[in-house]
Design a protein around this motif. Structure first.
Motif, mmCIF file in Angstrom:
data_model
loop_
_atom_site.group_PDB
_atom_site.id
_atom_site.type_symbol
_atom_site.label_atom_id
_atom_site.label_comp_id
_atom_site.label_asym_id
_atom_site.label_seq_id
_atom_site.Cartn_x
_atom_site.Cartn_y
_atom_site.Cartn_z
ATOM 1 N N ALA A 1 -5.259 101.897 -58.593
ATOM 2 C CA ALA A 1 -6.190 102.893 -59.120
ATOM 3 C C ALA A 1 -5.633 104.290 -58.874
ATOM 4 C CB ALA A 1 -7.548 102.758 -58.430
ATOM 5 N N ALA A 2 -6.235 105.259 -59.537
ATOM 6 C CA ALA A 2 -5.812 106.642 -59.341
ATOM 7 C C ALA A 2 -6.016 107.067 -57.887
ATOM 8 C CB ALA A 2 -6.573 107.570 -60.285
ATOM 9 N N HIS A 3 -7.089 106.565 -57.258
ATOM 10 C CA HIS A 3 -7.449 106.960 -55.889
ATOM 11 C C HIS A 3 -7.745 105.737 -55.033
ATOM 12 C CE1 HIS A 3 -7.696 111.046 -57.395
ATOM 13 N NE2 HIS A 3 -8.438 110.573 -58.389
ATOM 14 N N ARG A 4 -7.650 105.890 -53.724
ATOM 15 C CA ARG A 4 -7.814 104.766 -52.803
ATOM 16 C C ARG A 4 -9.200 104.143 -52.854
ATOM 17 N NH1 ARG A 4 -7.652 109.326 -49.685
ATOM 18 N NH2 ARG A 4 -9.521 109.735 -48.426
ATOM 19 N N ARG A 5 -10.248 104.965 -52.944
ATOM 20 C CA ARG A 5 -11.614 104.433 -52.911
ATOM 21 C C ARG A 5 -11.830 103.400 -54.017
ATOM 22 N NH1 ARG A 5 -16.419 105.728 -50.662
ATOM 23 N NH2 ARG A 5 -15.581 107.662 -49.835
ATOM 24 N N GLU A 6 -11.432 103.729 -55.233
ATOM 25 C CA GLU A 6 -11.607 102.799 -56.353
ATOM 26 C C GLU A 6 -10.751 101.548 -56.161
ATOM 27 O OE1 GLU A 6 -10.958 106.074 -56.715
ATOM 28 O OE2 GLU A 6 -12.820 106.821 -57.598
ATOM 29 N N ALA A 7 -9.550 101.714 -55.615
ATOM 30 C CA ALA A 7 -8.691 100.554 -55.356
ATOM 31 C C ALA A 7 -9.339 99.633 -54.325
ATOM 32 C CB ALA A 7 -7.304 101.003 -54.884
ATOM 33 N N PHE A 8 -9.863 100.211 -53.232
ATOM 34 C CA PHE A 8 -10.549 99.415 -52.207
ATOM 35 C C PHE A 8 -11.736 98.669 -52.807
ATOM 36 C CE2 PHE A 8 -9.429 102.715 -48.692
ATOM 37 C CZ PHE A 8 -8.236 102.086 -48.407
ATOM 38 N N GLN A 9 -12.579 99.397 -53.528
ATOM 39 C CA GLN A 9 -13.797 98.811 -54.083
ATOM 40 C C GLN A 9 -13.485 97.708 -55.085
ATOM 41 O OE1 GLN A 9 -15.491 102.516 -55.518
ATOM 42 N NE2 GLN A 9 -16.959 102.592 -53.832
ATOM 43 N N ALA A 10 -12.539 97.951 -55.961
ATOM 44 C CA ALA A 10 -12.186 96.965 -56.976
ATOM 45 C C ALA A 10 -11.614 95.700 -56.338
ATOM 46 C CB ALA A 10 -11.189 97.562 -57.965
ATOM 47 N N CYS A 11 -10.747 95.868 -55.382
ATOM 48 C CA CYS A 11 -10.130 94.711 -54.727
ATOM 49 C C CYS A 11 -11.196 93.902 -53.982
ATOM 50 C CB CYS A 11 -9.033 95.172 -53.780
ATOM 51 S SG CYS A 11 -7.966 93.834 -53.206
ATOM 52 N N ILE B 1 -4.325 95.711 -51.451
ATOM 53 C CA ILE B 1 -3.909 94.311 -51.497
ATOM 54 C C ILE B 1 -4.686 93.558 -50.432
ATOM 55 C CG2 ILE B 1 -2.004 92.681 -51.185
ATOM 56 C CD1 ILE B 1 -0.102 95.018 -51.924
ATOM 57 N N PHE B 2 -5.276 92.433 -50.835
ATOM 58 C CA PHE B 2 -5.922 91.546 -49.878
ATOM 59 C C PHE B 2 -5.178 90.224 -49.904
ATOM 60 C CE2 PHE B 2 -8.673 88.009 -48.835
ATOM 61 C CZ PHE B 2 -9.102 88.387 -47.577
ATOM 62 N N ILE B 3 -4.805 89.743 -48.725
ATOM 63 C CA ILE B 3 -4.171 88.437 -48.591
ATOM 64 C C ILE B 3 -5.011 87.645 -47.598
ATOM 65 C CG2 ILE B 3 -2.112 87.169 -47.879
ATOM 66 C CD1 ILE B 3 -0.477 89.678 -48.631
ATOM 67 N N GLY B 4 -5.589 86.547 -48.078
ATOM 68 C CA GLY B 4 -6.399 85.673 -47.223
ATOM 69 C C GLY B 4 -5.598 84.444 -46.845
ATOM 70 N N THR B 5 -5.565 84.162 -45.552
ATOM 71 C CA THR B 5 -4.802 83.016 -45.056
ATOM 72 C C THR B 5 -5.726 82.021 -44.361
ATOM 73 O OG1 THR B 5 -4.336 84.066 -42.931
ATOM 74 C CG2 THR B 5 -2.742 84.444 -44.699
ATOM 75 N N VAL B 6 -5.226 80.832 -44.126
ATOM 76 C CA VAL B 6 -5.974 79.790 -43.430
ATOM 77 C C VAL B 6 -5.944 80.106 -41.940
ATOM 78 C CG1 VAL B 6 -6.121 77.320 -42.913
ATOM 79 C CG2 VAL B 6 -5.339 78.093 -45.183
ATOM 80 N N ARG B 7 -7.124 80.237 -41.343
ATOM 81 C CA ARG B 7 -7.186 80.495 -39.900
ATOM 82 C C ARG B 7 -7.373 79.173 -39.150
ATOM 83 N NH1 ARG B 7 -12.010 82.389 -41.913
ATOM 84 N NH2 ARG B 7 -13.828 81.259 -41.175
ATOM 85 N N ASN B 8 -7.159 79.194 -37.852
ATOM 86 C CA ASN B 8 -7.149 77.971 -37.052
ATOM 87 C C ASN B 8 -8.502 77.597 -36.448
ATOM 88 O OD1 ASN B 8 -7.445 79.810 -35.002
ATOM 89 N ND2 ASN B 8 -5.622 79.176 -33.867
ATOM 90 N N HIS B 9 -9.577 78.239 -36.891
ATOM 91 C CA HIS B 9 -10.893 77.920 -36.333
ATOM 92 C C HIS B 9 -11.991 78.208 -37.348
ATOM 93 C CE1 HIS B 9 -12.133 82.147 -35.845
ATOM 94 N NE2 HIS B 9 -10.830 82.343 -35.733
ATOM 95 N N HIS B 10 -13.115 77.527 -37.184
ATOM 96 C CA HIS B 10 -14.316 77.798 -37.980
ATOM 97 C C HIS B 10 -15.511 77.310 -37.187
ATOM 98 C CE1 HIS B 10 -16.822 78.510 -41.469
ATOM 99 N NE2 HIS B 10 -17.367 77.332 -41.263
ATOM 100 N N GLU B 11 -16.431 78.213 -36.936
ATOM 101 C CA GLU B 11 -17.672 77.903 -36.210
ATOM 102 C C GLU B 11 -17.401 77.121 -34.924
ATOM 103 O OE1 GLU B 11 -20.339 76.108 -39.046
ATOM 104 O OE2 GLU B 11 -20.614 78.021 -40.079
ATOM 105 N N GLY B 12 -16.425 77.582 -34.167
ATOM 106 C CA GLY B 12 -16.131 76.991 -32.865
ATOM 107 C C GLY B 12 -15.296 75.725 -32.888
ATOM 108 N N LYS B 13 -14.886 75.278 -34.059
ATOM 109 C CA LYS B 13 -14.071 74.065 -34.151
ATOM 110 C C LYS B 13 -12.641 74.435 -34.552
ATOM 111 C CE LYS B 13 -15.758 70.221 -35.681
ATOM 112 N NZ LYS B 13 -16.341 69.148 -36.519
ATOM 113 N N ALA B 14 -11.678 73.699 -33.989
ATOM 114 C CA ALA B 14 -10.269 73.933 -34.305
ATOM 115 C C ALA B 14 -9.950 73.351 -35.679
ATOM 116 C CB ALA B 14 -9.386 73.284 -33.241
ATOM 117 N N VAL B 15 -9.436 74.203 -36.566
ATOM 118 C CA VAL B 15 -9.092 73.796 -37.927
ATOM 119 C C VAL B 15 -7.633 73.350 -37.976
ATOM 120 C CG1 VAL B 15 -8.784 74.622 -40.304
ATOM 121 C CG2 VAL B 15 -10.828 75.280 -39.009
#
Length: 171
Positions: free
Chosen positions: A99-109, A31-45
Motif C-alpha cells: 500500500a501507499a502507507h503502512r496503516r493500509e498495508a497492516f489493515q489489509a493484510c 507480510i504475515f507468515i503463520g507457522t505450526v506451533r508446538n502447543h494448543h490449549e495446554g497440549k503438545a502438538v
C-alpha cells in the motif's frame, strides 16, 4: 502479475508473490507468515493436517483479496494457504499487502488473513504428542466495527464456548 494457486500442497514461499518493485507507488509492505506451533490449549502438538474444498477455497480467497484491495485502496493483496500434513514450524499461511502507507498495508493484510482463516473451507486437524487428534472449530475473531474504539469486548460463541472466549481491544 505472477499467477499462483492460493491453496497449495507444497511448501509455501515468498518467491511466489509479485515483488514490491512492481508497485513503485507503494511505501508500505505488510507480510504475515503463520507457522505450526508446538502447543494448543495446554497440549503438545505433533503436527497439523489441513484439508480443503480446493475449487471453492481458491475462488473465495481470490474474492477476499479483491474485496480487501478495494476496501483499503491498496495496490496488492495476496494470500496463500497450505494443505496437507505439516510439522511444527512449517508455514501454513502467507499473506502480503502493498500500500501507499503502512496503516493500509497492516489493515489489509490483517483482514485478509482473518477472513481466509474464518470464511474459506479449509479445515485444520491437530495431532497431539499423546496420540490424540481433533478438528479445530472456526471461531470468528475479526475485529468488530463498533462505534467506540476504546473498549474491550468479550465474546462467547454457541459452539464450544470454552474454546472460543476471547477479548478484543479496540484502538
Amino acid at each position: 502479475m505472477r499467477e499462483f494457486a492460493r491453496v497449495q500442497d507444497q511448501a509455501l514461499s515468498l518467491d511466489s508473490f509479485d515483488s514490491i518493485q512492481v508497485f513503485p507507488e507503494c511505501g508500505g509492505v505488510d507480510i504475515f507468515i503463520g507457522t505450526v506451533r508446538n502447543h494448543h490449549e495446554g497440549k503438545a502438538v505433533k503436527a497439523l493436517k489441513y484439508t480443503s474444498y480446493t475449487p471453492v477455497a481458491e475462488k473465495m480467497i481470490r474474492e477476499i483479496e479483491q474485496q480487501v484491495k478495494e476496501k483499503y485502496q491498496v495496490s496488492y493483496v495476496r494470500v496463500m494457504h497450505r494443505i496437507g500434513y505439516l510439522e511444527v514450524s512449517e508455514t501454513a499461511i502467507i499473506a502480503i499487502a502493498y500500500a501507499a502507507h503502512r496503516r493500509e498495508a497492516f489493515q489489509a493484510c490483517e483482514e485478509a488473513v482473518e477472513r481466509v482463516k474464518h470464511e474459506v473451507p479449509i479445515w485444520k486437524e491437530e495431532f497431539f504428542m499423546d496420540g490424540t487428534s481433533h478438528y479445530v472449530e472456526g471461531c470468528c475473531i475479526r475485529k468488530d466495527t463498533a462505534e467506540s474504539t476504546s473498549h474491550t469486548e468479550r465474546h462467547q460463541h454457541a459452539h464450544h464456548p470454552e474454546n472460543c472466549t476471547h477479548a478484543h481491544t479496540h484502538e
